[in-house]
Design a protein around this motif. Structure first.
Motif, PDB file in Angstrom:
ATOM      1  N   ARG A  45       1.914  -2.575  -3.596  1.00 10.97           N
ATOM      2  CA  ARG A  45       3.312  -3.001  -3.622  1.00 10.97           C
ATOM      3  C   ARG A  45       4.086  -2.480  -2.408  1.00 10.97           C
ATOM      4  NH1 ARG A  45       3.892  -3.076  -8.865  1.00 10.97           N
ATOM      5  NH2 ARG A  45       3.714  -0.836  -9.031  1.00 10.97           N
ATOM      6  N   ASP A  46       3.750  -1.253  -1.978  1.00 13.20           N
ATOM      7  CA  ASP A  46       4.445  -0.635  -0.846  1.00 13.20           C
ATOM      8  C   ASP A  46       3.847  -1.012   0.507  1.00 13.20           C
ATOM      9  OD1 ASP A  46       6.062   0.579  -2.720  1.00 13.20           O
ATOM     10  OD2 ASP A  46       5.085   2.545  -2.564  1.00 13.20           O
ATOM     11  N   GLY A  47       2.807  -1.844   0.507  1.00 17.74           N
ATOM     12  CA  GLY A  47       2.197  -2.270   1.760  1.00 17.74           C
ATOM     13  C   GLY A  47       1.439  -1.172   2.476  1.00 17.74           C
ATOM     14  N   GLN A  48       0.847  -0.261   1.732  1.00 15.11           N
ATOM     15  CA  GLN A  48       0.072   0.838   2.316  1.00 15.11           C
ATOM     16  C   GLN A  48      -1.422   0.506   2.195  1.00 15.11           C
ATOM     17  OE1 GLN A  48       1.369   4.782   1.059  1.00 15.11           O
ATOM     18  NE2 GLN A  48       3.315   3.885   0.366  1.00 15.11           N
ATOM     19  N   ALA A  49      -1.880  -0.300   3.135  1.00 13.95           N
ATOM     20  CA  ALA A  49      -3.244  -0.836   3.062  1.00 13.95           C
ATOM     21  C   ALA A  49      -4.319   0.246   3.027  1.00 13.95           C
ATOM     22  CB  ALA A  49      -3.496  -1.789   4.226  1.00 13.95           C
ATOM     23  N   GLU A  50      -4.230   1.224   3.898  1.00  9.57           N
ATOM     24  CA  GLU A  50      -5.279   2.249   3.948  1.00  9.57           C
ATOM     25  C   GLU A  50      -5.282   3.092   2.673  1.00  9.57           C
ATOM     26  OE1 GLU A  50      -7.291   5.519   6.906  1.00  9.57           O
ATOM     27  OE2 GLU A  50      -5.447   4.520   7.536  1.00  9.57           O
ATOM     28  N   ARG A  51      -4.114   3.421   2.180  1.00  7.21           N
ATOM     29  CA  ARG A  51      -4.053   4.203   0.939  1.00  7.21           C
ATOM     30  C   ARG A  51      -4.574   3.376  -0.234  1.00  7.21           C
ATOM     31  NH1 ARG A  51       1.028   8.006   0.403  1.00  7.21           N
ATOM     32  NH2 ARG A  51      -0.491   9.115  -0.870  1.00  7.21           N
ATOM     33  N   PHE A  52      -4.281   2.066  -0.246  1.00  5.29           N
ATOM     34  CA  PHE A  52      -4.822   1.186  -1.284  1.00  5.29           C
ATOM     35  C   PHE A  52      -6.348   1.178  -1.210  1.00  5.29           C
ATOM     36  CE2 PHE A  52      -6.571  -2.935  -2.477  1.00  5.29           C
ATOM     37  CZ  PHE A  52      -6.169  -3.012  -3.802  1.00  5.29           C
ATOM     38  N   LEU A  53      -6.883   1.040   0.004  1.00  8.06           N
ATOM     39  CA  LEU A  53      -8.330   1.029   0.208  1.00  8.06           C
ATOM     40  C   LEU A  53      -8.985   2.262  -0.400  1.00  8.06           C
ATOM     41  CD1 LEU A  53     -10.952  -0.048   1.644  1.00  8.06           C
ATOM     42  CD2 LEU A  53     -10.260   1.382   3.559  1.00  8.06           C
ATOM     43  N   TYR A  54      -8.409   3.444  -0.116  1.00 11.47           N
ATOM     44  CA  TYR A  54      -9.012   4.686  -0.596  1.00 11.47           C
ATOM     45  C   TYR A  54      -8.707   4.970  -2.062  1.00 11.47           C
ATOM     46  CZ  TYR A  54     -10.669   5.626   4.034  1.00 11.47           C
ATOM     47  OH  TYR A  54     -11.344   5.536   5.237  1.00 11.47           O
ATOM     48  N   ALA A  55      -7.731   4.273  -2.624  1.00 10.85           N
ATOM     49  CA  ALA A  55      -7.414   4.461  -4.040  1.00 10.85           C
ATOM     50  C   ALA A  55      -8.345   3.663  -4.946  1.00 10.85           C
ATOM     51  CB  ALA A  55      -5.965   4.061  -4.320  1.00 10.85           C
ATOM     52  N   LEU A  56      -8.751   2.451  -4.511  1.00 10.80           N
ATOM     53  CA  LEU A  56      -9.531   1.613  -5.428  1.00 10.80           C
ATOM     54  C   LEU A  56     -10.812   1.019  -4.820  1.00 10.80           C
ATOM     55  CD1 LEU A  56      -9.647   0.514  -8.326  1.00 10.80           C
ATOM     56  CD2 LEU A  56      -8.348  -1.455  -7.517  1.00 10.80           C
TER      57      LEU A  56
END
Length: 180
Positions: A45-56
């Protein structure tokens, strides 16, 4: 074809696609309260692609990698085929569609990948026997030889990891073979 007769077909296709999307959303809704998914939602939702990648995606990929390394130790190419099947399938299929047409292109691509996987698991080279019971999944113009299939696969393997040279060479060779 009249505009009126196209509408029911479009309605059916739209309904099918909506059901597929609804199934995905229902599945997600059933597990969305999991903390990992909560975090991933926030990053998306916040547009944090790298953090999304490492989260899921990254943790899920590690599970798949662990499974493949456990059941297929030392078989890097076979692991890659299983891990990146969709990537490989779409590339083989698009070339088949371009050079042989759309008819059975999905079957042909799947047959190629199934036999390529067997090659990397057992060493049995890719061969298409015209005497087999079902031959609709055999390529007829492109990817008809073991060498051509392996070279194209190796090119895609390199391309996936950011090294396009082998892929470009294999693509050029594949397109030249069919224009002779």
């Amino acid at each position: 074809m009249t505009e009126q007769s196209a509408t029911p077909i479009q309605d059916v296709i739209t309904a099918i696609l909506n059901n597929v999307d609804q199934d995905k959303m229902t599945l997600f809704a059933s597990i969305q309260s999991h903390p990992t998914l909560q975090e991933a939602q926030t990053f998306a939702r916040d547009g944090q692609a790298e953090r999304f990648l490492y989260a899921l995606p990254y943790p899920l990929e590690r599970v798949v990698d662990g499974l493949l390394q456990t059941v297929l130790p030392g078989k890097q190419e076979a692991q890659f085929i299983l891990r990146q099947y969709r990537f490989l399938n779409v590339h083989f299929q698009k070339i088949i569609q371009r050079l042989e047409g759309f008819g059975c292109s999905g079957d042909k691509s799947r047959t190629i990948l199934d036999r390529l996987l067997q090659y990397y698991l057992t060493g049995k080279e890719v061969v298409f026997d015209p005497g087999e019971q079902y031959t609709f999944g055999h390529p007829t113009t492109v990817f008809t030889t073991h060498r051509e299939i392996v070279e194209f696969f190796e090119g895609l393997y390199g391309l996936y990891y950011g090294n396009p040279e082998g892929y470009l060479k294999a693509l050029k060779t594949t397109l030249e073979i069919t224009s002779i």
